[in-house]
Motif scaffolding. Structure first.
Motif, short mmCIF file in Angstrom:
data_model
loop_
_atom_site.label_atom_id
_atom_site.label_comp_id
_atom_site.label_asym_id
_atom_site.label_seq_id
_atom_site.Cartn_x
_atom_site.Cartn_y
_atom_site.Cartn_z
N VAL A 267 0.83 -1.21 0.00
CA VAL A 267 0.00 0.00 0.00
C VAL A 267 0.86 1.26 0.00
O VAL A 267 0.46 2.30 -0.53
CB VAL A 267 -0.96 -0.02 1.21
CG1 VAL A 267 -1.71 1.29 1.34
CG2 VAL A 267 -1.94 -1.17 1.09
N THR A 273 1.03 -1.39 -5.68
CA THR A 273 -0.44 -1.39 -5.62
C THR A 273 -1.04 -1.55 -7.00
O THR A 273 -1.99 -2.31 -7.21
CB THR A 273 -0.93 -0.08 -4.98
OG1 THR A 273 -0.37 0.06 -3.67
CG2 THR A 273 -2.45 -0.06 -4.88
N LEU A 298 -5.85 -7.39 2.88
CA LEU A 298 -5.68 -6.44 1.78
C LEU A 298 -6.57 -6.88 0.62
O LEU A 298 -6.24 -7.80 -0.12
CB LEU A 298 -4.22 -6.39 1.34
CG LEU A 298 -3.85 -5.34 0.28
CD1 LEU A 298 -4.11 -3.94 0.83
CD2 LEU A 298 -2.40 -5.48 -0.14
N VAL A 302 -9.34 -2.04 -1.40
CA VAL A 302 -8.38 -1.17 -0.72
C VAL A 302 -7.37 -0.58 -1.71
O VAL A 302 -6.87 0.53 -1.51
CB VAL A 302 -7.65 -1.95 0.39
CG1 VAL A 302 -6.57 -1.11 1.06
CG2 VAL A 302 -8.66 -2.45 1.42
N LEU A 303 -7.08 -1.30 -2.78
CA LEU A 303 -6.02 -0.88 -3.70
C LEU A 303 -6.34 0.44 -4.41
O LEU A 303 -5.51 1.35 -4.41
CB LEU A 303 -5.75 -2.00 -4.71
CG LEU A 303 -5.28 -3.33 -4.08
CD1 LEU A 303 -5.10 -4.38 -5.17
CD2 LEU A 303 -4.00 -3.13 -3.30
N SER A 306 -6.11 3.26 -2.03
CA SER A 306 -4.73 3.62 -1.74
C SER A 306 -4.17 4.57 -2.79
O SER A 306 -3.50 5.56 -2.46
CB SER A 306 -3.87 2.36 -1.67
OG SER A 306 -2.49 2.67 -1.56
#
Length: 327
Positions: A267, A273, A298, A302-303, A306
């Motif tokens: 992250v 990422t 993860l 979430v990617l 980020s």
């Protein structure tokens, strides 16, 4: 030039008190009602957050002004021909991969071709984005163009965000056009069934390009000269594209069950990422770091968050650095 302050008094029903406060004098103290207290309490936390951001940036940016500055920056950038060169470069490499995808020694199908595109974009797109952003502010300051721009009735935060937004629009267009042409070839060769995989890759590539562009603009705002900005951009590219993943794999091999630590490292690197995000719909998503991160918490959601956080952080750093920069 004097800068706007987020806490400046403005005419309004609150008597010019910033952050939604309520003016109370001795004559009117007895008429204060529970409704005004409740409203102040309900909005106090939000107003405090806005006040902190306003003090940090020297005033909250006006979206209309930022948009006009972004359009101006985009027009100037397109005239230099840099975006056209990047578009042609990406298109040439991508077309070659797509053209030879039918041979016995080349990848066939959407998943292998997209995996090849990701490997190409992992090195080329971040380098192009950092090169595109490292001279955005310090270069304009050295040429005198930034000083002229700051004579206009705009704040430095608005100027930094406008430069970032304008260049981001041009860079995103170059990435979409550069990879879009071979995407049409893939559509003709393999059909529309797997085309969403390519569209996912394209969106992820635009996201990482804008994130690394933001880092480049932040470096440009922090650096005293163009030479320092170029050196900083190259160091960031070497770290994000080359060194970081090797370090993550080293940590993974040295510490068994270090999935959470590796997830944090992923992250913290926009390129890592991006690699996981772009390969998520393909068969390659079950190999490498992706396999090691199973059970670490993860997720795919979430990617992109980020990468958006990287863009927001870069914008704030650029605005604060330009505010304190001697021009």
């Amino acid at each position: 030039m004097p800068e706007r302050r987020g806490g400046d008094a403005r005419d309004g029903p609150d008597g010019g008190i910033p952050d939604g406060g309520v003016a109370v004098d001795d004559a009117k103290a007895g008429t204060s009602t529970a409704e005004s207290v409740a409203d102040s309490t309900a909005t106090g936390e939000t107003a405090a957050d806005a006040s902190v951001l306003a003090r940090l940036l020297g005033g909250l940016p006006r979206p209309g002004v930022v948009l006009r500055l972004a359009r101006r920056e985009a027009r100037l950038t397109v005239r230099r021909g840099w975006a056209l060169g990047l578009t042609v470069l990406l298109a040439v490499f991508a077309v070659l991969l797509a053209t030879f995808s039918g041979s016995s020694v080349a990848p066939s199908g959407y998943d292998p071709v997209v995996a090849s595109y990701v490997e190409l974009a992992t090195f080329l797109v971040p380098l192009a984005a950092l090169a595109f952003g490292h001279g955005a502010i310090v270069g304009a300051a050295e040429r005198g163009r930034l000083g002229v721009l700051l004579t206009l009735p705009v704040s430095r935060a608005e100027t930094a965000l406008g430069i970032l937004a304008g260049r981001a629009a041009v860079l995103a267009s170059a990435v979409v056009l550069g990879f879009g042409v071979p995407g049409l070839l893939l559509l003709r060769e393999f059909g529309a069934a797997g085309w969403p995989t390519f569209a996912w890759f394209l969106a992820a590539t635009v996201a990482v390009a804008v994130a690394l562009l933001g880092v480049g603009v932040a470096i440009s705002a922090l650096a005293p000269t163009s030479t320092f900005a170029l050196a900083g951009a190259l160091l960031v590219w070497v770290w994000t594209a080359l060194v970081h993943d090797l370090l993550a794999l080293g940590v993974l091999s040295a510490f068994e069950g270090a999935g959470d630590l590796v997830a944090a490292m992923v992250v913290s690197n926009p390129v890592a990422t991006y690699r996981l995000l772009a390969l998520a719909p393909t068969d390659a998503a079950s190999a490498g770091l992706a396999a090691a991160l199973e059970g670490s918490g993860l997720s795919t959601a979430v990617l992109p968050a980020s990468l958006l956080a990287w863009v927001a952080l870069a914008g704030v750093v650029s605005a604060v650095a330009l505010r304190r920069k001697q021009v």
